[in-house]
Every structure is written in structure tokens, then in C-alpha cells.
Design a protein around this motif. Structure first.
Motif, PDB file in Angstrom:
ATOM      1  N   ALA A 483      45.720  21.875  44.228  1.00 45.79           N
ATOM      2  CA  ALA A 483      45.938  21.657  42.800  1.00 45.79           C
ATOM      3  C   ALA A 483      45.857  22.963  42.026  1.00 45.79           C
ATOM      4  N   LEU A 484      44.896  23.810  42.375  1.00 47.42           N
ATOM      5  CA  LEU A 484      44.802  25.120  41.722  1.00 47.42           C
ATOM      6  C   LEU A 484      46.053  25.961  41.997  1.00 47.42           C
ATOM      7  N   ALA A 485      46.559  25.932  43.235  1.00 54.49           N
ATOM      8  CA  ALA A 485      47.776  26.676  43.556  1.00 54.49           C
ATOM      9  C   ALA A 485      48.959  26.155  42.747  1.00 54.49           C
ATOM     10  N   ALA A 486      49.047  24.822  42.614  1.00 51.34           N
ATOM     11  CA  ALA A 486      50.139  24.241  41.828  1.00 51.34           C
ATOM     12  C   ALA A 486      50.041  24.647  40.364  1.00 51.34           C
ATOM     13  N   ARG A 487      48.812  24.600  39.812  1.00 46.12           N
ATOM     14  CA  ARG A 487      48.645  24.985  38.412  1.00 46.12           C
ATOM     15  C   ARG A 487      49.028  26.465  38.208  1.00 46.12           C
TER      16      ARG A 487
END
Length: 492
Positions: A483-487
Motif C-alpha cells: 500500500a505504501l508503494a502504491a501511494r
């Protein structure tokens, strides 16, 4: 002779000479010289077969560029020399009738020699050989008929040699124009072939031809580098090829001139990546000395007496292709361990430049896949710039490969944080990222953030309370990381 020549010499001292007669009037000596020239030239026309034999033999002995052509088919070369001699000697007798035909013959010879790769110096030397042979025969024939008339030829010598020089200029211009056309055609064929390979649309049957054209092995190891420059201003420009310092790992053997000011700059301390008489010139057969000639298959042939372009590897210069959003380079690899890591570590690009290096593939047929992998690596590169080696960023690659699912995951896992004040949210996300980058060590994360480890732990507990996630649970830790990578990568 001094009495005959004196009227043609400008008066340097004394009274100003009378105005010369119009150009159409010639002195008596000039007219006599032209008549002598015509008589001798007519004898040469009548004995063209003998003159042709001598010229072909002289070309064979003195000009290596034509030797292979004569050995292959002497009869055809003989006919071509005879045809050229007829036009050029005929021009000495009837310049108006033969001028255009002689010019066309010389232009055609220049074009054919360029296609065959015969050096221009050899072609011009051969033209002068033919001119010298014709002039010597004119003098010999005049001396045989009436030795006293030889002195008159001095009045037309300049005309004869101006004629030779004129045709040297014609053949030189035609040669250079044909050379430019051939160079453009070769480069265009290479661009189209590289584009087809990177698009994955090249036919299997064309791979052997592509390997020969580009100087690459059909079954070699390859990777693709994708490069995108930082936007300059409110509107994003077209793709630009930034200067790159390529690493020592890739030695150079640039095939077919793939070098220039728009290609990457190589560090100075790095091993780089990876003639005939016109008078009568023979049109050498395409299959005899065919260096540089484009055959029916579009590939340049090569002279048998010269070394072919490199088809032995390792290491050829990266072949570049301009895409709609990025520049792509085909990297020929040698198979050394850690080769791609060395490339990624040694790339030196301007600030803001994004670069992605895909995984290694086997064979030219897989370059389409290699390009797509490089594009994935480029999308996983931070907007601020940098170099991403796909094999080291596979989780990020998963996110950018499916942006819709990545955005959904980010909203589901990190959505509760969006209700916070933006400054509070950013502090928690920064702490969470630092903790994951430190392999779950609060001590090292605190050192990065310049805060105490307990502060890090407090922020992590607050994140768990807000999102309902447990960072000690492997499944939740994986989802949070993605999720952090996507954000980070999919943010507008």
C-alpha cells in the motif's frame, strides 16, 4: 612554338592591350589545333576495342578496387568500359551531341561505385587514369600522322584536362549523394528493425537478418534500458535522450556508426560499450566488389578484400530507439555475474532523469518482453528521478503493473489516515516507511528520523489503532508495504 603561343599570353607591361575578340572567335592556331584533335580522336573512336582492352588491363593491374569485378566477368566489364569510352571520346569531337550522355554516364558510375563501397579516391584516380591514356593516344596518333602538328595540341591540352576535371567533379558529386542516400537508407532500416524488435513484432524469419544488420548475436543475452527526462515546465516535452555515462562493464564495438552527439557519453577511462578512367570506367558487378551495396534483402554487402563489420561479440554499443514517452537502449550483455547491478550502479544521468533496467532475456526474439520489463522498471522509478533495477524492485513492479488494484489496496489499508490532519498523516507514513526500510528496527528508524525509538514505536501503535492492522502479522505487513508503494508510485 613561342610565336604561336605568344598571342595567348596576357600583356603584363606597356600599353593596355586591345579588347579580346568575343569568345566564339578563335585564333588560327586554335582552329588548327581543334582540327588536329578531331582527326586524332576519330582514329581513337575507330580503334576503341583496342583502347578498351588496354584500359581494362591497366585497371586490373593498377586499381585493386576493380580487380575483383574484372576477374568475375571480364566480358561485361569490357562492354561497360567501351560504352563509357565511346561517350567521352565522342565528346571531344561533338561536345554538343555527346555532352549530356557523357554526364549521365559519369553520374551513373559515381552512384554505382558508392553502392559498391569503392573508395572515392580510387574512383577519381581511375578517372584520371582514363584521361591520361586517352591524351597519350591523342599525342601518339598526332605524332604518327604529322610530328609537326604535336605542337598544336598545346592549345587544346587545357580543354582536354578541364574535361577530365569536370567529369571528376560530376562523379564525385554523384558518389557523395549516393553515399548519403545509402547511409540514410541503412540507418532507416536499422531504426525500423530496432523498433520491430522492441515492439515484439519482428518475424522469426527476420531475426537472422536483424542480427547481421545490427551486429548482434541472435541467441545472445540482452536487457533493455528505458530512460525518461524530467519534465521541463508546465507541459511535458517529448522524450529526450539525456547524456549517460555507461559503465565499464559494457565494452564498445559500435555497429554501423551507432555513435554521435545524441548518444550516451562514455567516460574517458571506460572501455567503450560492450577507380577507373572516365575515359571508360567499368561498372563493377554488384556481386564482385559489393561492399556497402544494398542488396534485394536490404542488407549491405561487403567487399571480399575487406573485413566484414563485427559479428563476433562480446559487447556492442547500445542501440537506441525513441519511444513516445521514453528512450530505449538495447544492452548486449556478456553473462558476467552481477552485470546488471554494475550497469545500474554506474549509470550517471542528470538530476531528475528516471531510468529503468529490465530483467535479462535470451535472444533477439525476447527483446519485446525486455522492453516491457524496462517500462515496468521505469514506472517503478520515483518521480524525483533515479535508477531502478527491476530485479531488485519486484514488489513495486507488481503495484505499477496493476495500478487500479494498487490504488484500491492503498485506499483500503491507508484510507483511515486520510481523516487526519495532513501533517499528522505524513508523519505516520514517514515513520512507517522508515521502519520498514530498517527491517523493522525501531532503533535504526529513529536514527533516520532523528527521534527516539520510543517515538517510533508510539507512532506505529497509533497507525495500528487507526487502521486495525497488526504490523507483527506477516499478511498485514505485506499489505502495508504494498500500500505504501502504491501511494508513493501511483500518486497523481
Amino acid at each position: 612554338m613561342p610565336q604561336v603561343v605568344r598571342p595567348r599570353i596576357a600583356v603584363l607591361h606597356g600599353t593596355h592591350p586591345a579588347s579580346p575578340l568575343p569568345q566564339r572567335f578563335r585564333s588560327l592556331a586554335d582552329r588548327e589545333a581543334v582540327e588536329v584533335l578531331h582527326r586524332a580522336a576519330r582514329v581513337l573512336v575507330a580503334s576503341l576495342p583496342v583502347l578498351t582492352d588496354r584500359l581494362v588491363e591497366a585497371l586490373y593491374e593498377q586499381e585493386p578496387g576493380y580487380r575483383a569485378a574484372i576477374e568475375s566477368d571480364r566480358a561485361e566489364i569490357w562492354q561497360e568500359v567501351h560504352h563509357s569510352l565511346r561517350h567521352n571520346v565522342g565528346s571531344l569531337i561533338q561536345p554538343r551531341e555527346f555532352r549530356e550522355a557523357a554526364h549521365r554516364t559519369s553520374r551513373r558510375i559515381g552512384e554505382i561505385r558508392a553502392e559498391q563501397g569503392v573508395p572515392l579516391d580510387a574512383v577519381l584516380h581511375a578517372f584520371r587514369m582514363g584521361g591520361a591514356m586517352v591524351w597519350q593516344d591523342l599525342v601518339d596518333e598526332t605524332a604518327r600522322r604529322d610530328p609537326d602538328d604535336v605542337r598544336l595540341l598545346v592549345h587544346v591540352a587545357a580543354d582536354v584536362w578541364n574535361f577530365v576535371d569536370e567529369h571528376c567533379g560530376i562523379v564525385g558529386d554523384a558518389y557523395r549523394q549516393a553515399e548519403r542516400r545509402l547511409s540514410w537508407r541503412r540507418e532507416n532500416q536499422q531504426r525500423l528493425m530496432i523498433a520491430a524488435l522492441l515492439d515484439g513484432t519482428a518475424r522469426i524469419a527476420d531475426l537472422c537478418e536483424a542480427a547481421a544488420m545490427l551486429g548482434l548475436p541472435e541467441q545472445g543475452r540482452y536487457a533493455v534500458l528505458a530512460v525518461a527526462s524530467a519534465p521541463r515546465g508546465p507541459q511535458r516535452p517529448g522524450p529526450a535522450r539525456p547524456p549517460l555515462n555507461l559503465p565499464d562493464a559494457l565494452p564498445v564495438a559500435a555497429p554501423y556508426g551507432q555513435s554521435g552527439p545524441d548518444l550516451p557519453h562514455v567516460r574517458p577511462d571506460a572501455a567503450p560499450y560492450g577507380r577507373s578512367g572516365e575515359g571508360g570506367l567499368p561498372h563493377a558487378r554488384p556481386d564482385t566488389a559489393p561492399y556497402g551495396r544494398s542488396g534485394p534483402d536490404g542488407l549491405p554487402h561487403h567487399r571480399p578484400d575487406t573485413a566484414p563489420p563485427p559479428t563476433a561479440f562480446p559487447g556492442t554499443a547500445p542501440l537506441w530507439h525513441t519511444g513516445p514517452d521514453a528512450e530505449f537502449a538495447i544492452l548486449r550483455l556478456t553473462g558476467e555475474p552481477g552485470e546488471l547491478h554494475a550497469v545500474a550502479a554506474a549509470l550517471d544521468a542528470p538530476a531528475g532523469t528516471r531510468a529503468g533496467i529490465g530483467s535479462v532475456v535470451e535472444g533477439l526474439a525476447a527483446l519485446g518482453d525486455a522492453r516491457r520489463l524496462a517500462e515496468t522498471a521505469l514506472r517503478a522509478c520515483p518521480a524525483s528521478g533515479g535508477t531502478v533495477l527491476l530485479d531488485e524492485h519486484l514488489p513495486d513492479a507488481l503495484v505499477v503493473t496493476s495500478p487500479a488494484l494498487g490504488s484500491a489496496l492503498a485506499d483500503r489499508v491507508l484510507g483511515p489516515l486520510d481523516r487526519l490532519d495532513p501533517s499528522d498523516r505524513d508523519v505516520i507514513l514517514e515513520t512507517l516507511t522508515a521502519w520498514l526500510d530498517a527491517d523493522g528496527s525501531a532503533q535504526r528508524a529513529g536514527a533516520r528520523l532523528y527521534c527516539h525509538r520510543n517515538t517510533v514505536l508510539n507512532r506505529l501503535r497509533r497507525f495500528e489503532q487507526l487502521t486495525g492492522r497488526c504490523l507483527t502479522r506477516p499478511r498485514d505487513a505485506v499489505e502495508v508495504s504494498l500500500a505504501l508503494a502504491a501511494r508513493r508510485l501511483l500518486a497523481p
